[in-house]
Scaffold this active site. Structure first.
Site: not given
Ligand code: GLC
Ligand code: MG
Length: 554
Positions: A216, A279
Site C-alpha cells: 500500500d 501500489e
Molecule cells: C491506498 C489504498 C486506499 C487507502 C490508502 C491509505 O491508496 O488503496 O484504499 O485509503 O492507501 O492506506
C-alpha cells in the site's frame, strides 16, 4: 536445465502473466449475516474464482483495525480483525485456495499504522524526542506557541496532513503527520526499528504460506528530509509528466528503493515464487519502472493505463509506453481497469470521453450512461485481457457491475466525504457488497438482508445466477476470455501492432489478432477471419461495431 529457486523447485514465472482477482473482504461474501463480508465467506466462494479462471487472489486488509479507512488503518499486523474472522480462518483460506491452485496475495500497509496501534499509544504517552515518538513523524508546530502545523501538506482525503496532540498534562503538544486520515499516522522509515518490524511482519505471513504482498502507498514511505512546504493541492499521484519538474516532497523519494531491495531478499529466501506488488501512483512510466528493477518488486500497478481515455490514440500511447517502460527493466507489464479506490470502469467509461477522473459519483452529479459504460467496459476488458503481462480484476467487474452512483450521502463511510468538506464523494460507490443471487436477501451476499453499504435495486439484474451459463452475459464473456488467454498464452507472448489509427487499434499476440473499434463506423474484418471472441455481437454482415473488441484468427 530449468532454472530453480532456492528450494529446488523449478521457476515458473507464474506472476509474469497471472490474472489476479482483487477481493475486498468487507464486500465479497458475508458468512454470519452481520452485513460485513468475512474470511469464511470468501473461503466458501473460492469455487467461483476457479470457475471464472483466475490464477490468484489479492485480499485487501483484514487485520485488526478501528476501520477508520476500511481496514487500511492497521492496529495489529499479525492477526485478523474480529469482524472478518480469526487467524485460523486466514490459515484455512490460504490452504483452501492453494488446494484449488489459486495463489494468495495479502495487503501490507507500511506507510502508516492505525492511531489505535500500541506504538502510537506509546508515542502519545511519551515525551517529545523520545524513542516512542521517533517511530512516527512528530514535529513542533510553527508560530509563537506552535499553533500552526509544521508545514503546509494536505491529506489525500482533504484537510491538513497534521494533527496536534494533547500532552499527558492536558496541554497542547506536538503535531503528527498523516498523509491520509487522522487515524492513520505516518511511520518514520528512517528509524531502523520500523524497518526491522516490517521484515518480521513479512516473515509472519510468508511463514503462513502467502504468495506475496500488495504494498500500500509504496511511493510514500520516505519523505524529503526537510519536510519542505509543497504549496500545491494534494494528490496521491506523484504527478509529474516531465522529469525536470519538482516532484512532491512526500512521494516517490529515491530512498524508498532501498527498503524494497531488503524486502526482496527476504522473499527470495522462501521457497516458491513470492511476489511484491507496488501500489505506487507514480508518473511517468519510467519512474514507475524503477520499482520493478530486478532486485526490487515484481510488479507495479499501471494506473496510467487505468486513467487513460477511451480513444484509440490514448490507448495506443499508454499501451506502448507501458510495455517499453517495463521492458527496459525486464519486468512484466501489468494492466488494471478497476479497484476499490476508483469509479468502476463500467460507469467511468459511461461518462463523456475526457471527463477528469471523478472521485466518486453521487446524487446530484452528472450520471453515467449505463448502457454505453457497460458496452465500453466490455470492449476495454477484452482489449486488456489480450495484452501480454499480468492483469488485475476487481470483484464484481466480471458481472459488469456499475458504480453505485445514487447512494444516499448519509450512508457514505469513506473518510474522504467528511474530510473534503462534502465536496468529494469518495470511494463507497465501488465498494458495495456484490450480488450473487437475484432473488435472495442481500442478493446472496449473506444469509440476511444486512449490507454495510446499501445495494441498489439494479443489483438483481447483475447477479451471478442471472449470468452463469447465459451466452453473451458479461460473466461468460470474462470466462471465455480467461480460457482463451490461457490457451493462446496471451500473457507471455509479444504484441505486434498492425494498425494504430484514430478510430481502430489492431494488434497480433500469441497467434490471435485483436481489433478494437473506437470509431463511429463499423469496421469489416479481413476475409476469412475466424472470430473466437467478441465483446458484443457483430453486425449482420460480420463487421465490428463501435465500442467493440474482437479476437480472431486471420
Ligand atoms: C491506498 C489504498 C486506499 C487507502 C490508502 C491509505 O491508496 O488503496 O484504499 O485509503 O492507501 O492506506
Ligand atoms: Mg460477516
Amino acid at each position: 536445465m530449468t532454472q530453480q529457486n532456492p528450494s529446488g523447485d523449478p521457476i515458473t514465472g507464474w506472476w509474469t502473466e497471472a490474472v489476479i482477482y482483487q477481493i475486498y473482504p468487507r464486500s465479497f461474501a458475508d458468512s454470519d449475516g452481520d452485513g460485513i463480508g468475512d474470511l469464511p465467506g470468501i473461503t466458501a466462494r473460492l469455487d467461483h474464482l476457479v470457475d471464472l479462471g483466475v490464477d490468484a487472489v489479492w485480499l485487501s486488509p483484514f487485520y485488526p483495525s478501528p476501520q477508520a479507512d476500511a481496514g487500511y488503518d492497521v492496529s495489529d499486523y499479525r492477526d485478523v480483525e474480529p469482524l472478518f474472522g480469526r487467524l485460523p480462518d486466514a490459515d484455512k483460506l490460504i490452504t483452501e485456495a492453494h488446494s484449488r491452485g489459486l495463489r494468495v496475495i495479502v495487503d501490507l500497509v507500511p506507510n502508516h499504522t492505525s492511531s489505535a496501534h500500541p506504538w502510537f499509544a506509546a508515542a502519545l504517552a511519551a515525551a517529545p524526542g523520545s524513542p516512542e515518538r521517533a517511530r512516527y513523524v512528530f514535529r513542533d508546530g510553527r508560530g509563537p506557541a506552535g499553533e500552526q502545523p509544521p508545514n503546509d501538506w494536505q491529506s489525500v482525503f482533504g484537510g491538513p496532513a497534521w494533527t496536534r496532540v494533547v500532552d499527558p498534562d492536558g496541554q497542547p503538544g506536538q503535531w503528527y503527520l498523516h498523509l491520509f486520515d487522522t487515524g492513520q499516522p505516518d511511520l518514520n522509515w528512517d528509524n531502523p526499528e520500523v524497518r526491522t518490524e516490517f521484515l518480521d511482519i513479512l516473515r509472519f505471513w510468508l511463514d503462513r504460506g502467502v504468495d506475496g504482498f500488495r504494498v500500500d502507498v509504496a511511493h510514500g514511505l520516505v519523505k524529503q528530509a526537510d519536510l519542505a512546504d509543497w504549496r500545491e493541492p494534494q494528490e496521491i499521484l506523484s504527478g509529474r509528466e516531465e522529469e525536470d519538474k519538482p516532484r512532491p516532497p512526500m512521494w516517490d523519494q529515491d530512498g524508498v528503493h532501498e527498503i524494497y531491495r531488503e524486502w526482496r531478499r527476504v522473499l527470495d529466501s522462501y521457497p516458491g515464487e513470492r511476489i511484491l506488488v507496488a501500489e505506487a501512483w507514480v508518473e511517468p512510466a519510467e519512474r514507475l519502472a524503477r520499482y520493478v528493477r530486478p532486485d526490487e518488486m515484481h510488479q507495479a500497478f499501471n494506473f496510467e493505463y487505468l486513467l487513460a481515455s477511451w480513444t484509440a490514440p490514448a490507448q495506443y500511447a499508454v499501451i506502448t509506453r507501458s510495455l517499453e517502460a517495463t521492458d527496459s527493466v525486464g519486468a512484466p507489464t501489468t494492466w488494471v481497469l478497476s479497484n476499490h479506490d476508483v469509479v468502476r470502469h463500467a460507469s467511468r467509461l459511461g461518462l463523456p470521453v475526457g471527463t477528469p477522473r471523478p472521485n466518486g459519483i453521487g446524487i446530484g452529479d452528472p450520471q453515467p450512461d449505463a448502457a454505453l459504460g457497460l458496452r465500453r467496459a466490455r470492449a476495454a476488458t477484452l482489449l486488456m485481457l489480450a495484452l501480454p503481462g499480468s492483469a488485475y480484476l476487481y470483484q464484481g467487474e466480471e458481472l459488469g457491475l456499475p458504480e453505485h452512483t445514487t447512494m444516499p450521502d448519509e450512508a457514505r463511510q469513506d473518510p474522504t466525504w467528511a474530510r473534503s468538506g462534502h465536496t468529494q464523494r469518495g470511494r463507497d460507490g465501488c465498494r458495495v457488497p456484490i450480488p450473487w443471487e437475484a432473488d435472495a436477501p442481500s442478493y446472496g451476499f449473506g444469509p440476511t438482508d444486512a449490507s454495510w453499504l446499501p445495494q441498489p435495486a439494479v443489483w438483481a439484474e447483475y447477479a451471478l445466477d442471472r449470468q452463469r451459463d447465459v451466452p453473451g452475459s458479461t460473466y461468460e464473456m470474462y470466462r471465455t476470455a480467461l480460457r482463451l488467454r490461457r490457451e493462446y498464452a496471451l500473457g507471455r507472448s509479444a504484441l505486434r501492432w498492425r494498425e494504430s489509427g484514430d478510430a481502430v487499434l489492431i494488434f497480433d499476440n500469441g497467434g490471435l489478432t485483436v481489433l478494437t473499434n473506437f470509431g463511429e463506423a463499423p469496421v469489416p474484418l479481413p476475409a476469412g477471419a475466424e472470430v473466437l471472441h467478441s465483446s458484443a455481437p457483430l453486425t449482420d454482415d460480420g463487421a465490428v461495431p463501435t465500442d467493440v473488441t474482437v479476437w480472431f484468427r486471420a
